[in-house]
Scaffold this active site. Structure first.
Site, PDB file in Angstrom:
ATOM      1  N   HIS A  80       1.685   2.232  -3.535  1.00 33.99           N
ATOM      2  CA  HIS A  80       0.629   3.035  -4.161  1.00 33.99           C
ATOM      3  C   HIS A  80       0.723   4.479  -3.647  1.00 33.99           C
ATOM      4  O   HIS A  80       0.611   5.433  -4.403  1.00 33.99           O
ATOM      5  CB  HIS A  80      -0.760   2.498  -3.808  1.00 33.99           C
ATOM      6  CG  HIS A  80      -1.137   1.241  -4.519  1.00 33.99           C
ATOM      7  ND1 HIS A  80      -1.109   1.121  -5.891  1.00 33.99           N
ATOM      8  CD2 HIS A  80      -1.563   0.039  -4.054  1.00 33.99           C
ATOM      9  CE1 HIS A  80      -1.513  -0.098  -6.234  1.00 33.99           C
ATOM     10  NE2 HIS A  80      -1.797  -0.779  -5.137  1.00 33.99           N
TER      11      HIS A  80
ATOM     12  N   ALA B 252     -19.192 -11.337 -13.161  1.00 31.19           N
ATOM     13  CA  ALA B 252     -19.954 -10.448 -12.283  1.00 31.19           C
ATOM     14  C   ALA B 252     -19.090  -9.322 -11.728  1.00 31.19           C
ATOM     15  O   ALA B 252     -19.577  -8.479 -10.988  1.00 31.19           O
ATOM     16  CB  ALA B 252     -20.567 -11.241 -11.135  1.00 31.19           C
ATOM     17  N   GLY B 253     -17.800  -9.292 -12.066  1.00 33.29           N
ATOM     18  CA  GLY B 253     -16.919  -8.235 -11.555  1.00 33.29           C
ATOM     19  C   GLY B 253     -16.394  -7.416 -12.722  1.00 33.29           C
ATOM     20  O   GLY B 253     -16.913  -7.480 -13.817  1.00 33.29           O
TER      21      GLY B 253
ATOM     22  N   TYR C 119     -13.510  -7.676 -14.218  1.00 33.24           N
ATOM     23  CA  TYR C 119     -12.304  -8.258 -14.795  1.00 33.24           C
ATOM     24  C   TYR C 119     -12.477  -8.890 -16.175  1.00 33.24           C
ATOM     25  O   TYR C 119     -11.571  -9.571 -16.641  1.00 33.24           O
ATOM     26  CB  TYR C 119     -11.719  -9.305 -13.843  1.00 33.24           C
ATOM     27  CG  TYR C 119     -10.922  -8.706 -12.721  1.00 33.24           C
ATOM     28  CD1 TYR C 119      -9.541  -8.568 -12.820  1.00 33.24           C
ATOM     29  CD2 TYR C 119     -11.540  -8.258 -11.569  1.00 33.24           C
ATOM     30  CE1 TYR C 119      -8.801  -8.008 -11.799  1.00 33.24           C
ATOM     31  CE2 TYR C 119     -10.822  -7.692 -10.535  1.00 33.24           C
ATOM     32  CZ  TYR C 119      -9.445  -7.568 -10.651  1.00 33.24           C
ATOM     33  OH  TYR C 119      -8.714  -7.011  -9.638  1.00 33.24           O
TER      34      TYR C 119
ATOM     35  N   GLU D 156      -0.492  -1.483 -10.574  1.00 38.39           N
ATOM     36  CA  GLU D 156       0.117  -2.230  -9.460  1.00 38.39           C
ATOM     37  C   GLU D 156       1.645  -2.273  -9.540  1.00 38.39           C
ATOM     38  O   GLU D 156       2.286  -2.974  -8.758  1.00 38.39           O
ATOM     39  CB  GLU D 156      -0.439  -3.659  -9.385  1.00 38.39           C
ATOM     40  CG  GLU D 156      -1.934  -3.746  -9.087  1.00 38.39           C
ATOM     41  CD  GLU D 156      -2.324  -3.248  -7.703  1.00 38.39           C
ATOM     42  OE1 GLU D 156      -1.500  -3.310  -6.784  1.00 38.39           O
ATOM     43  OE2 GLU D 156      -3.463  -2.758  -7.560  1.00 38.39           O
TER      44      GLU D 156
ATOM     45  N   HIS E 286     -15.208 -13.053 -10.975  1.00 38.69           N
ATOM     46  CA  HIS E 286     -14.320 -11.972 -11.428  1.00 38.69           C
ATOM     47  C   HIS E 286     -14.701 -11.482 -12.825  1.00 38.69           C
ATOM     48  O   HIS E 286     -14.769 -10.296 -13.077  1.00 38.69           O
ATOM     49  CB  HIS E 286     -12.877 -12.493 -11.514  1.00 38.69           C
ATOM     50  CG  HIS E 286     -12.094 -12.293 -10.269  1.00 38.69           C
ATOM     51  ND1 HIS E 286     -12.168 -13.149  -9.201  1.00 38.69           N
ATOM     52  CD2 HIS E 286     -11.202 -11.337  -9.919  1.00 38.69           C
ATOM     53  CE1 HIS E 286     -11.354 -12.718  -8.264  1.00 38.69           C
ATOM     54  NE2 HIS E 286     -10.762 -11.628  -8.665  1.00 38.69           N
ATOM     55  N   ILE E 287     -14.906 -12.436 -13.746  1.00 37.35           N
ATOM     56  CA  ILE E 287     -15.114 -12.014 -15.142  1.00 37.35           C
ATOM     57  C   ILE E 287     -16.587 -11.933 -15.521  1.00 37.35           C
ATOM     58  O   ILE E 287     -16.944 -11.209 -16.432  1.00 37.35           O
ATOM     59  CB  ILE E 287     -14.339 -12.908 -16.142  1.00 37.35           C
ATOM     60  CG1 ILE E 287     -14.919 -14.329 -16.229  1.00 37.35           C
ATOM     61  CG2 ILE E 287     -12.873 -12.968 -15.780  1.00 37.35           C
ATOM     62  CD1 ILE E 287     -14.408 -15.091 -17.450  1.00 37.35           C
TER      63      ILE E 287
ATOM     64  N   GLU F 279       0.830  -1.206   0.000  1.00 37.34           N
ATOM     65  CA  GLU F 279       0.000   0.000   0.000  1.00 37.34           C
ATOM     66  C   GLU F 279       0.861   1.251   0.000  1.00 37.34           C
ATOM     67  O   GLU F 279       0.507   2.254  -0.613  1.00 37.34           O
ATOM     68  CB  GLU F 279      -0.965   0.001   1.198  1.00 37.34           C
ATOM     69  CG  GLU F 279      -1.952  -1.167   1.233  1.00 37.34           C
ATOM     70  CD  GLU F 279      -2.735  -1.354  -0.062  1.00 37.34           C
ATOM     71  OE1 GLU F 279      -2.911  -0.378  -0.806  1.00 37.34           O
ATOM     72  OE2 GLU F 279      -3.159  -2.500  -0.334  1.00 37.34           O
TER      73      GLU F 279
HETATM   74 ZN   LIG Z   1      -2.560  -2.759  -4.960  1.00 40.51          ZN
END
Ligand SMILES: [Zn+2]
Length: 694
Positions: free
Chosen positions: A482, A613-614, A616, A508, A610-611, A479
């Site tokens: 970032h 419903a998200g 991604y 990232e 992930h793909i 973190e």
């Molecule tokens: Zn991160």
């Protein structure tokens, strides 16, 4: 609306007065703000429409500055509300947040689909001769994002697009509800001690608690990760492992909760949406806003990783079979998927038993912060000083720090650190968020960036300080990476400063880059001191940490490649008439991307939220893409020699002046090349993952 100190939620600038903000104000002030913003947006649209019929060209200041001010006021006010909702949650605040969220999203949609603004942006772009590279990139991104929202479509075409977007959102919700219901709908109650063979006390307690909650006696097993993960790892009962594994991989694949038809509908809708926007398929839509240039480029990377990971994964499976054979297990001759976690855990304990709890005394928060700050000061020529009491906070645990340039002493940024978990009022996980971005306020004065750094580690107890697990140390470094990109930006345009306008598959880079330093001998041994005795971490524990990092690395990489490639092919090659079901497509890929073939009832796609419903879809590859960048960036330090202080300092300075400084002002490929002197290579990631024969 004027800035007023008496209205803390509408101040719109400066550090928020967190403690003065109440749920009641959220209910009153957010609608007031949205009303003001809506009429200002209308006024801006009218002005722009007039400008467009005149012959004088539009300037940046006339369009981009007011547009940014509008967005920034909402970001500031709603950002504070969302932040408090995450770190100081109360039922009243949650309700207030929920009640306003729809209107906030609606305002974003309105601005994002505004025709006059879109046409004005286009007009500005036609006069690009007066704009610098950063401005051009900001403009391109704005136009692209509006186009991907369908602003360029006409009449019936736009109606169809909007209807399909709404339908897509419904399907995604149904998909994830099915997964949730299927996960919760299965249970197995164990009734005798013999069923618990091998389970650690913590898991037994979890299962017993689940049984009590269900009004049963015994131990209740379910398909949620906290129960199924450790069960597959520790249970000595192969028959039960098989039973739970089969249930886990076939979730949401039959009966009322069957996601198979939804998968085809979702894929078909996305394909149609892509075609409406002028793209051949959804993968092209996804990549339009990412660093990766084309589907072929992503496939090439995934194939590099596959080639390195496949033989390693095969060897890992052989090592597990050999381990099972040493223990005289019948399954040694033909391991099944439900045996893998179990034997991996046995082998891990035999090779290097790393007790993550036992390492805590070497990682007190103060020591870790000293190590982290020391590293950043050394690499990036900054100074980090505690400034507790100089900024308003939302809880007494929260600390405030300032970041200065080491040479000039000039103030660069500030950050809040909220390190400890507060069950009940603070969301789980860890994150970095923007409190203030680098910019100028309406009076023209410089605004320095301020970051929120939020973790959830164990709080101090009595005289014992907060003692961290190694995972928590890595999370804090992540973190902070970032945060560094947010705080050390030198970009003058707020739309591209810090992490703004950085492509999703590159964002990232700084965070994962920082994680690498946790394994650097000098960094780790410098901070890992026993909080009572001051003793350094034993060398044998350091070696175990290194070994744990790459244990089963081939299998882990291969799994990510399998998922990323499946996602990409479904969104680039699959069509309703391609003669193959999505499931068949996945199974064909599995021949070269899995070592143990999926069993017949394995319907992983039906739970691949992930793909489906998200966010991604055609973006799952981003995990690996960003890891290539971060590993390759770290390898620049390895190349000059991690003990070569002068070289390390020079390389760190270059990292600050490129990756941390340039943010979204240039393309990530250009920024990377400015740091590394060449395009990224997957060599370092392959080596760090332990996939190169020694
Ligand atoms: Zn991160």
């Amino acid at each position: 609306m004027t800035v007023s100190a008496s209205l803390p939620l509408l101040a719109g600038q400066g550090l928020p007065q967190f403690e003065a903000i109440t749920p009641k104000q959220v209910e009153q002030d957010i609608p007031t703000l949205l009303d003001a913003l809506n009429s200002e947006l209308t006024a801006l649209e009218t002005k722009l429409e007039q400008k467009l019929v005149e012959t004088t060209p539009l300037t940046w200041d006339e369009l981009m500055d007011p547009l940014h001010q509008l967005g920034e006021r909402l970001r500031w006010s709603w950002g504070v509300v969302s932040h408090l909702n995450g770190v100081c949650n109360t039922p009243e605040l949650r309700t207030a947040h929920q009640q306003q969220q729809g209107a906030v999203v609606q305002f974003g949609n309105r601005a994002g689909q505004s025709r006059p603004i879109y046409r004005a942006l286009e007009a500005l772009q036609q006069n690009a001769a007066n704009l610098d590279g950063t401005q051009c990139r900001i403009l391109e991104a704005e136009l692209r994002d509006m186009r991907l929202r369908g602003v360029g479509l006409e009449g019936a075409e736009q109606e169809a697009f909007n209807a399909a977007s709404a339908r897509q959102a419904e399907l995604a919700t149904t998909f994830s509800n099915h997964v949730l219901d299927a996960t919760n709908g299965w249970s197995l109650t164990l009734t005798s001690e013999a069923d618990l063979a091998g389970l650690p006390a913590s898991l037994r307690e979890l299962l017993a608690q689940a049984a009590r909650d269900a009004g049963e006696s015994g131990w209740r097993l379910g398909l949620d990760m906290p129960r199924v993960g450790p069960f597959l790892k520790y249970s000595q009962r192969r028959d039960l492992r098989e039973q739970v594994y089969r249930a886990q991989v076939s979730r949401a694949s039959t009966g009322e909760l069957d996601n198979h038809p939804l998968i085809e509908q979702i894929l078909q809708l996305k394909l149609e949406q892509a075609q409406r926007l002028g793209y051949a398929n959804w993968a092209e839509v996804s990549l339009a806003s990412k660093m990766a240039g084309s589907v072929a480029e992503v496939e090439a990377l995934l194939d590099d990783l596959r080639a390195a990971a496949y033989p390693a994964a095969q060897q890992e499976l052989e090592a597990l079979a050999a381990c099972a054979a040493r223990h005289g297990a019948a399954e040694a001759a033909a391991l099944k998927p439900w045996d893998v976690s179990y034997w991996a855990e046995v082998l891990r304990q035999e090779s290097f038993d790393l007790d993550s709890e036992a390492l805590r005394p070497w990682f007190s928060l103060d020591q870790v912060l000293q190590g982290l700050f020391g590293l950043c000061q050394r690499l990036f020529a900054i100074r980090i000083v505690a400034a507790d009491g100089e900024a308003p906070v939302w809880h007494s645990d929260v600390r405030y720090f300032r970041v200065l340039d080491r040479a000039s002493g000039q103030a660069l940024a500030g950050f809040y650190l909220d390190p400890f978990s507060r069950p009940g009022s603070k969301r789980g996980g860890a994150w970095m968020d923007e409190c203030l971005g680098r910019s100028r306020n309406p009076a023209g004065e410089a605004v320095l960036p301020v970051a929120y750094l939020i973790c959830n580690q164990s709080p101090p107890v009595g005289d014992t300080p907060s003692l961290m697990t190694f995972d928590e140390v890595e999370t804090l470094f992540h973190e902070f990476g970032h945060g560094l990109q947010h705080m050390l930006t030198t970009v003058e345009r707020p739309q591209a400063a810090g992490i703004n306008n950085v492509e999703w598959d590159a964002v990232e880079l700084p965070s994962q880059f920082m994680e690498n330093w946790c394994y650097d001998r000098a960094t780790l041994m410098g901070m890992a001191r026993h909080w009572q005795t001051g003793e350094p971490l034993p060398e044998s524990d350091y070696q175990k940490l290194l070994a744990a990092r790459t244990f089963m690395g081939g299998s882990a990489t291969l799994r990510q490649v399998h998922l990323a490639l499946t996602d990409l092919r479904l969104h680039s090659q699959w069509t309703p008439n391609c003669g193959q079901s999505p499931e068949q497509l996945r199974r064909e890929l599995a021949r070269t991307t899995t070592v143990l073939e999926p069993i017949p009832e394995d319907a992983f796609l039906c739970a691949f939220s992930h793909i489906f419903a998200g966010g991604y879809s055609a973006g799952y590859y981003s995990y690996k893409w960003a890891e290539v960048l971060s590993a390759d960036a770290f390898s620049a330090f390895e190349e000059v020699g991690l003990e070569q202080e002068d070289e390390i300092v020079a390389t760190g300075r270059r990292f600050r002046d490129t990756v941390l400084s340039l943010g979204g002002s240039r393309s990530p490929a250009e920024v990377f090349e400015a740091f590394r002197g060449r395009q990224p290579s997957s060599e370092a990631l392959i080596r760090h993952s332990g996939l190169v024969a020694a």
